[in-house]
Write an enzyme that holds these catalytic residues in place. Structure first.
Site, PDB file in Angstrom:
ATOM      1  N   HIS A   1     -58.142 101.357 -18.471  1.00  0.00           N
ATOM      2  CA  HIS A   1     -59.110 101.891 -17.338  1.00  0.00           C
ATOM      3  C   HIS A   1     -59.479 103.323 -17.740  1.00  0.00           C
ATOM      4  CE1 HIS A   1     -57.856  99.047 -14.315  1.00  0.00           C
ATOM      5  NE2 HIS A   1     -56.555  99.255 -14.365  1.00  0.00           N
TER       6      HIS A   1
ATOM      7  N   HIS B   1     -52.956  98.437 -21.034  1.00  0.00           N
ATOM      8  CA  HIS B   1     -54.064  98.170 -19.863  1.00  0.00           C
ATOM      9  C   HIS B   1     -54.320  99.272 -19.053  1.00  0.00           C
ATOM     10  CE1 HIS B   1     -54.896  95.996 -15.732  1.00  0.00           C
ATOM     11  NE2 HIS B   1     -54.442  96.852 -15.652  1.00  0.00           N
ATOM     12  N   GLU B   2     -53.170 100.262 -18.684  1.00  0.00           N
ATOM     13  CA  GLU B   2     -53.675 101.444 -17.956  1.00  0.00           C
ATOM     14  C   GLU B   2     -54.842 102.337 -18.874  1.00  0.00           C
ATOM     15  OE1 GLU B   2     -52.975 101.888 -15.001  1.00  0.00           O
ATOM     16  OE2 GLU B   2     -51.742 100.066 -15.101  1.00  0.00           O
TER      17      GLU B   2
ATOM     18  N   GLU C   1     -59.885  95.533 -13.420  1.00  0.00           N
ATOM     19  CA  GLU C   1     -58.679  95.156 -13.901  1.00  0.00           C
ATOM     20  C   GLU C   1     -58.702  94.020 -14.871  1.00  0.00           C
ATOM     21  OE1 GLU C   1     -55.762  96.779 -13.217  1.00  0.00           O
ATOM     22  OE2 GLU C   1     -56.353  97.673 -11.551  1.00  0.00           O
TER      23      GLU C   1
END
Length: 421
Positions: A282, A278-279, A358
């Site tokens: 970004h 997930h990070e 997100e």
């Protein structure tokens, strides 16, 4: 006149606080939609009765404090102005030549220290609340140490900004905001560059991930995503909190992937890999650069509006606020009040953009790992660790949530997998 303004401001704040109290504590909760009850997104499925009770109670108190804390700060700024305290602070500057960095530092220290003292009970209550509900594990000495560091870091940055700001206002009372904006661009980028290596280590110890096998797997994911990084960093948060977190910080050569040790201690390997993916999402989606661009645009609009509002307020209410001219340092509380108000009212828009980013990062992580079970269980653990509401009231979501609600995140994942099947 001063007494009338003070009483009116207190009454308005009181009415607002009562209104928010009834909205937070006594309006109908958003609840769980009927079609989602009994699913993996329903907190009754993965939280105990005690966790559900504490989550609802803790969330309501936190939300109420959030909605009253910022307007309370505005009230303090207003009282500092109308009581003449701001002018008094300027008169107390020991040196005759006003406007230099030392003179500004004295004024900023007096104002900052007063705000620290006035807001301390509220900050301490938040700390105690977090301790009582089992979120914080930090002892009072450590908490005070962080507060003192906060004070001096903010003081140092504020002195630099205020000195340049009022120098620009003295140079041009009409174009100061544009020059200030132009200077804030490199200043903001510089702060983001040094944040991971200068500011963050003041609060916690950062070190390469001790679990080398896990680090190898994370770096393999990073290589798949074309993310240039040689280390994953671990930070010792267990002595301060039971909450879980991971993030990417910094820009350029100082960018870092950081995992809280609480996350490492509580989540499974697959759950950690999902959070890391997930990070990385970004990074791949270039959210940090979109964030910088958005912040720069927000500063442009905010400074322009402030430059329009300050002269109007001073012209109309200067006598009551005891502000003689915009380029005097005693007008600083008005500047802070206006900018704080603008940030508050614009937060629903910035939060909306953040929630979209997100969601995109969640989608990227699912595509990279194809492990929906780990994603769902990670979100469930995050909810339990922080006693978070999965479906907050609308105003709370607009003003507080920079991430989608857990109900939305879990449902999005299950829906996406359902569509692929």
């Amino acid at each position: 006149m001063v007494k009338k303004w003070g009483i009116t401001a207190l009454l308005l704040f009181g009415v607002y606080a009562i209104g928010m109290y009834f909205y937070i504590f006594h309006s109908d909760s958003a609840g769980i939609p009927a079609n989602l009850k009994g699913t993996v997104a329903d907190p009754q499925v993965f939280m105990s009765d005690r966790e559900l009770y504490l989550s609802e109670e803790y969330s309501k108190i936190k939300n109420f404090l959030f909605f009253v804390a910022t307007p309370f700060e505005w009230l303090i700024y207003l009282l500092i102005l109308i009581t003449g305290l701001s002018q008094a602070f300027e008169r107390w500057i020991p040196l005759q030549k006003k406007g230099g960095i030392l003179q500004n530092a004295v004024y900023v220290f007096l104002l900052s220290f007063l705000l620290f003292i006035v807001l301390f009970p509220l900050d301490y209550y938040r700390y105690s609340l977090s301790k009582n509900y089992g979120i914080s594990t930090q002892n009072f000495h450590s908490w005070m140490r962080d507060n003192v560091i906060d004070f001096w870091v903010n003081f140092g940055m504020t002195v630099v900004i205020v000195t340049i700001l009022y120098w620009l206002i003295n140079k041009s009372t009409k174009k100061w905001w544009l020059n200030a904006w132009l200077l804030m661009i490199p200043y903001t980028i510089f702060l983001m560059f040094i944040q991971p290596v200068v500011i963050d280590p003041l609060y916690n110890d950062f070190y390469p991930l001790t679990n080398k096998e896990l680090e190898t797997k994370i770096l393999t994911l990073a290589e798949q995503a074309n993310i240039p990084t040689a280390h994953v960093y671990e930070v010792n948060m267990a002595e301060k909190t039971n909450a879980l977190n991971a993030y990417v910080t910094g820009i350029g050569s100082n960018s870092r992937i950081v995992l809280w040790d609480t996350t490492l201690n509580r989540l499974s390997e697959n759950e950690i890999l999902f959070i890391m993916a997930h990070e990385m999402g970004h990074y791949v989606e270039k959210h940090i650069y979109f964030g910088i661009a958005g912040y720069i645009l927000t500063m442009f609009v905010g400074l322009w509006l402030t430059a329009k509002l300050m002269p109007w307020v001073i012209a109309r209410f200067g006598r009551v606020l005891k502000i003689k001219r915009i380029n005097a340092i005693h007008s600083l509380p008005l500047f802070l009040l206006i900018t704080s108000f603008l940030l508050f009212v614009s937060s629903p828009l910035s939060n909306y953009v953040s929630r979209y980013q997100e969601t995109r990062a969640d989608q990227y992580a699912i595509e990279l790992l194809v492990d929906p079970e780990a994603a769902v269980s990670a979100f469930q653990e995050l909810t339990k660790a922080g006693l978070n509401e999965v479906n907050p009231p609308l105003l709370v979501k607009w003003f507080r949530y920079s991430h989608p609600t857990m109900l939305e995140r879990i449902t999005n994942i299950t829906n996406e997998i359902g569509e692929k099947e």
